[in-house]
Design a protein around this motif. Structure first.
Motif, PDB file in Angstrom:
ATOM      1  N   LEU A 178      37.514  33.983  39.178  1.00  0.00           N
ATOM      2  CA  LEU A 178      36.951  35.246  38.697  1.00  0.00           C
ATOM      3  C   LEU A 178      35.627  35.017  37.972  1.00  0.00           C
ATOM      4  N   ARG A 211      36.382  36.646  45.030  1.00  0.00           N
ATOM      5  CA  ARG A 211      37.525  37.531  45.220  1.00  0.00           C
ATOM      6  C   ARG A 211      38.250  37.140  46.505  1.00  0.00           C
ATOM      7  N   SER A 233      36.862  36.477  53.131  1.00  0.00           N
ATOM      8  CA  SER A 233      36.368  35.716  51.981  1.00  0.00           C
ATOM      9  C   SER A 233      36.778  34.248  52.109  1.00  0.00           C
ATOM     10  N   HIS A 289      43.622  32.132  46.616  1.00  0.00           N
ATOM     11  CA  HIS A 289      44.412  32.097  45.386  1.00  0.00           C
ATOM     12  C   HIS A 289      45.584  31.135  45.490  1.00  0.00           C
ATOM     13  N   TRP A 322      43.057  41.417  39.591  1.00  0.00           N
ATOM     14  CA  TRP A 322      41.585  41.441  39.630  1.00  0.00           C
ATOM     15  C   TRP A 322      41.043  40.541  40.732  1.00  0.00           C
ATOM     16  N   LEU A 323      41.775  39.451  41.015  1.00  0.00           N
ATOM     17  CA  LEU A 323      41.282  38.457  41.966  1.00  0.00           C
ATOM     18  C   LEU A 323      41.598  38.805  43.409  1.00  0.00           C
ATOM     19  N   HIS A 324      42.785  39.333  43.665  1.00  0.00           N
ATOM     20  CA  HIS A 324      43.303  39.537  45.023  1.00  0.00           C
ATOM     21  C   HIS A 324      43.117  40.998  45.432  1.00  0.00           C
ATOM     22  N   ALA A 325      42.367  41.234  46.493  1.00  0.00           N
ATOM     23  CA  ALA A 325      42.060  42.606  46.917  1.00  0.00           C
ATOM     24  C   ALA A 325      43.334  43.390  47.238  1.00  0.00           C
TER      25      ALA A 325
END
Length: 268
Positions: free
Chosen positions: A36, A41, A46, A50, A187-190
């Motif tokens: 982050l 992301r 991308s 994660h 917040w990180l994973h769409a």
């Protein structure tokens, strides 16, 4: 006074559960928060992933076990990671039940739509390149997502909690820790960010149900391998593109129904 590392090891031996929760969170969150901070992301197309952060619970379990129980604890943990209880056929059905249920749902939908999802679509596993080979995708998902989580949540935390708290309360405590551990991923994973809002309640309820069902499966088999396979199989069914929408809803509902049965069957 002793050296800091000696005092820390002594504290872990006195408080293994507290040490485990803090260490699992620190290992996973450090990786995710670093992504982050770099502005990355996890989304289709991308290069960010994660998945290494998912191994935090397993690494924490190994470290705390080594400190608190020594070589004997490691051997016992290794046995749980490779145990496949008898009868093997029944265990296989239990472990692969998400694939069996998913196949039934896809077949039922095909009767209405006349279409089945392309086999290659299931390789679009979150955090992995879609053009990877099937063996590589399955192996990485099983190691990082399956064993990465289940070695810690069920193989270490639930097993210890159930001995003192009973299975019901232990599974609920694990669910709470498990839910908080996911926080940076919103917040990180769409895909998880899309659930922020009313859908978040459904996600939380599904996680509690999953904790109950996986808790029952682990305590019934004493096998990290079985719950790791189940967890990975379930994610292939609901987290890849073919499982989005109605299929995920049906399978999550099935998990909730099974969790209710587990809750009623377990002693208080």
């Amino acid at each position: 006074m002793g050296a800091p590392h000696v005092l820390f090891a002594a504290w872990i031996r006195r408080h293994p559960l507290r040490a485990y929760v803090l260490l699992a969170g620190a290992l996973s969150w450090n990786y995710w928060l670093a992504l982050l901070a770099l502005g990355w992301r996890v989304a289709p197309g991308s290069d960010a992933t994660h998945l290494p952060g998912l191994a935090g619970p397993a690494v924490a379990a190994l470290l705390v076990t080594a400190c608190a129980e020594g070589e004997a604890g490691w051997r016992a943990l290794w046995q749980r990671c490779r145990r496949w209880p008898s009868p093997p056929g029944r265990t296989l059905v239990l472990a692969l039940s998400p694939l069996i249920a998913g196949a039934a749902v896809f077949a039922a939908r095909a009767l209405v739509t006349g279409q089945l999802p392309a086999w290659a679509q299931f390789k679009a596993y979150p955090g992995l390149p879609a053009d990877g080979s099937w063996p590589a995708v399955v192996l990485v998902a099983l190691l990082l997502n399956g064993f990465g989580e289940e070695l810690g949540w069920r193989g270490f935390l639930l097993r210890r909690l159930a001995a003192s708290q009973g299975p019901r309360r232990a599974a609920l405590i694990v669910a709470g820790v498990w839910a908080l551990w996911h926080l940076p991923l919103f917040w990180l994973h769409a895909g998880m960010a899309a659930m922020v809002g009313p859908m978040l309640l459904g996600w939380a309820g599904g996680l509690v149900a999953g904790s109950l069902l996986l808790g029952w499966l682990f305590l019934a088999t004493d096998s990290v391998l079985v719950v790791a396979v189940w967890h990975t199989a379930f994610n292939f069914m609901v987290a890849t593109p073919p499982g989005h929408g109605a299929v995920a809803i049906v399978l999550n509902a099935a998990v909730v129904v099974a969790a209710v049965r587990v809750w009623r069957a377990w002693p208080r």
